[in-house]
Design a protein around this motif. Structure first.
Motif, PDB file in Angstrom:
ATOM      1  N   SER A   2       0.843  -1.199   0.000  1.00 40.41           N
ATOM      2  CA  SER A   2       0.000   0.000   0.000  1.00 40.41           C
ATOM      3  C   SER A   2       0.872   1.240   0.000  1.00 40.41           C
ATOM      4  O   SER A   2       1.992   1.237   0.526  1.00 40.41           O
ATOM      5  N   GLU A   3       0.340   2.313  -0.589  1.00 41.29           N
ATOM      6  CA  GLU A   3       1.062   3.580  -0.593  1.00 41.29           C
ATOM      7  C   GLU A   3       1.201   4.131   0.824  1.00 41.29           C
ATOM      8  O   GLU A   3       2.213   4.754   1.151  1.00 41.29           O
ATOM      9  N   GLU A   4       0.178   3.901   1.674  1.00 44.34           N
ATOM     10  CA  GLU A   4       0.229   4.426   3.037  1.00 44.34           C
ATOM     11  C   GLU A   4       1.368   3.797   3.828  1.00 44.34           C
ATOM     12  O   GLU A   4       2.115   4.501   4.514  1.00 44.34           O
ATOM     13  N   THR A   5       1.516   2.474   3.704  1.00 43.44           N
ATOM     14  CA  THR A   5       2.606   1.812   4.420  1.00 43.44           C
ATOM     15  C   THR A   5       3.954   2.221   3.838  1.00 43.44           C
ATOM     16  O   THR A   5       4.920   2.438   4.573  1.00 43.44           O
ATOM     17  N   GLY A   6       4.026   2.348   2.515  1.00 46.68           N
ATOM     18  CA  GLY A   6       5.267   2.798   1.890  1.00 46.68           C
ATOM     19  C   GLY A   6       5.656   4.188   2.357  1.00 46.68           C
ATOM     20  O   GLY A   6       6.839   4.451   2.638  1.00 46.68           O
ATOM     21  N   ALA A   7       4.663   5.079   2.466  1.00 41.77           N
ATOM     22  CA  ALA A   7       4.943   6.434   2.945  1.00 41.77           C
ATOM     23  C   ALA A   7       5.384   6.414   4.397  1.00 41.77           C
ATOM     24  O   ALA A   7       6.283   7.167   4.801  1.00 41.77           O
ATOM     25  N   ALA A   8       4.767   5.542   5.209  1.00 42.75           N
ATOM     26  CA  ALA A   8       5.143   5.439   6.618  1.00 42.75           C
ATOM     27  C   ALA A   8       6.586   4.976   6.764  1.00 42.75           C
ATOM     28  O   ALA A   8       7.334   5.479   7.615  1.00 42.75           O
ATOM     29  N   ILE A   9       6.991   4.032   5.939  1.00 46.40           N
ATOM     30  CA  ILE A   9       8.372   3.537   5.977  1.00 46.40           C
ATOM     31  C   ILE A   9       9.344   4.643   5.589  1.00 46.40           C
ATOM     32  O   ILE A   9      10.383   4.846   6.231  1.00 46.40           O
ATOM     33  N   ASP A  10       8.994   5.393   4.556  1.00 45.00           N
ATOM     34  CA  ASP A  10       9.861   6.484   4.094  1.00 45.00           C
ATOM     35  C   ASP A  10      10.012   7.554   5.171  1.00 45.00           C
ATOM     36  O   ASP A  10      11.130   8.024   5.447  1.00 45.00           O
ATOM     37  N   ILE A  11       8.903   7.933   5.796  1.00 52.44           N
ATOM     38  CA  ILE A  11       8.947   8.941   6.863  1.00 52.44           C
ATOM     39  C   ILE A  11       9.776   8.438   8.037  1.00 52.44           C
ATOM     40  O   ILE A  11      10.609   9.174   8.589  1.00 52.44           O
TER      41      ILE A  11
END
Length: 467
Positions: A132-141
């Protein structure tokens, strides 16, 4: 370390599973899922207890502690089972895992080796039901935030012979170049021409010249400008009002506010947050020689007010006075926040669990408090009523820097700072003396925590979304 989402765990990786109390798979394993409890289900599967309804601060500490304690013997590849975790929990956990690899051995000639997991060959796999994009964004942050925090902790933990005002200035210049934001360094001759008299007065006892670091992150589009002012005293002897020797070595940490401001500007630029951010850091040493500022001296300030110096160890508020006045005059920010390891009084009041929050603005107080609760970098609001103003009145000057009483020290310091904000409608002061440098698993004594980076990131994100 490489981090990515996966849909199936490989056999050659260590599987890390988490359980809250009440959701553990059965008592036959003698596993209760208590906070921080570990259970080796097999040689390739580790269970970790999170306790009952763990808060953000608890999650970070659980994973940070686990990975730090075993930092020399982890497998190169670890898979976190995140199939039941929210993106918010993934962000917190990944942040804690990366911070668990923090290496305090900055100046050891023969440092102990870390596991390759924390190096370029390491892999952290996030096992999900579906990408998911949300989990990917969370990992990046999480990854970007943790790496900035580590850089700030390195600054905090550096001794004064490796850390001068010029060191902080060069850090900002290098960061601005790498992350595409503007940095201006006001040198001593600039400060003299501009009338930064308070900052210059504090610096008089040191061979290291003072600087004012001005950073500007400007996104393509924005509707709000937020200015952060951070206290950058790279070592504090107390000046003529000299500190006791027992813990003076810890005063290398008196630039915790500067570290938080440097960190949040860098992180905001990396995350491309849609808010204009000004970071201002007045930086100096507070040392002792024949030229040092003396108790009883009356000094000027950039804001035009004269100050009677009662205690030269109340120097942080003096340099912040010039920084705040400069921010208001040159940038007219919508929000003005200063951060400083300012008083022992706030530690006596709140201990090491929360920083002091001072602001007359209820909405700003609420936004900062909510951000602190969400990130675990907590704040507790204390009053800045006008009744405290008489504590800084002076017979000989416009005001004095210290009231000399064993009470309300943190509040009186905040009232002093407020005098240099031009009655800004959205100003807040964060006294982080008890939270920026504390006991943790990174060191047998006290060490830098990078307090404020996650707090301010959450505040900025929420401020943008509520705009």
């Amino acid at each position: 370390m490489h981090i990515s989402q996966i849909l199936e765990a490989a056999e050659d990786t260590l599987l890390l599973r988490t359980f809250e109390q009440g959701s553990e798979p059965g008592n036959q394993h003698m596993f209760k899922a208590e906070k921080g409890e570990m259970w080796w289900y097999s040689s390739q599967e580790l269970w970790l207890g999170l306790g009952k309804q763990p808060k953000t601060s608890a999650l970070i500490k659980i994973f940070r502690s686990l990975f730090f304690k075993r930092k020399d013997r982890w497998s190169n590849s670890i898979t976190l089972d995140a199939r039941s975790l929210s993106p918010e929990s993934v962000e917190v956990i990944v942040n804690g895992i990366i911070l668990g690899g923090y290496d305090l051995q900055l100046y050891k000639s023969e440092p102990k080796p870390l596991s390759a997991f924390f190096g370029n060959e390491g892999r952290l796999n996030i096992l999900v039901e579906k990408e998911s994009e949300e989990t990917g964004a969370a990992i990046d942050i999480a990854q970007k935030t943790a790496l900035v925090q580590i850089r700030v902790m390195d600054l905090m933990n550096a001794p004064s012979n490796y850390k001068t005002p010029q060191t902080l200035a060069q850090w900002a210049v290098d960061s601005g170049s790498e992350n595409n934001y503007k940095v201006t360094i006001l040198e001593k001759h600039d400060l003299q021409q501009m009338g930064m008299h308070a900052l210059l007065a504090v610096s008089k006892g040191s061979d290291a010249p003072p600087v004012m670091i001005v950073t500007k992150y400007t996104p393509e589009t924005y509707t709000k400008t937020i200015a952060f002012v951070g206290k950058g005293v790279t070592f504090d002897t107390g000046g003529i009002s000299i500190k006791p020797s027992a813990n003076m070595h810890l005063m290398k940490s008196d630039m915790g506010g500067a570290g938080a401001v440097l960190g949040i500007v860098e992180l905001a630029a990396q995350l491309k947050l849609p808010v204009r951010i000004i970071g201002i850091i007045p930086s100096t040493e507070n040392s002792v020689d024949g030229s040092a500022m003396k108790p009883g001296d009356v000094i000027g300030s950039y804001g035009g007010k004269t100050i009677e110096v009662i205690d030269t160890d109340a120097e942080g508020r003096l340099i912040l006075a010039d920084g705040l006045a400069y921010a208001v005059k040159h940038f007219s920010p919508d929000v003005l926040i200063d951060l400083a390891t300012l008083t022992g009084s706030v530690i006596q009041t709140l201990g090491y669990e929360a920083a002091g929050l001072f602001t007359p603005n209820d909405n700003l107080a609420n936004e900062l408090t909510v951000a602190g609760e969400k990130t675990g970098e907590r704040l507790w609001r204390l009053p800045v009523w006008d009744e405290y103003k008489e504590e800084i009145s002076s017979d000989i000057a416009d005001l004095k820097n210290y009231h000399g009483k064993p009470l309300a020290g943190a509040i009186v310091a905040a009232k002093f700072l407020e005098m240099f904000t031009e009655e800004h409608a959205s100003w807040a002061h964060l006294d982080i003396a008890g939270t920026a440098f504390g006991d943790n698993e990174f060191a047998p004594g006290r060490a830098g925590t990078a307090y404020g980076v996650r707090l301010l990131r959450e505040f900025l994100t929420s401020s943008v979304s509520n705009n």
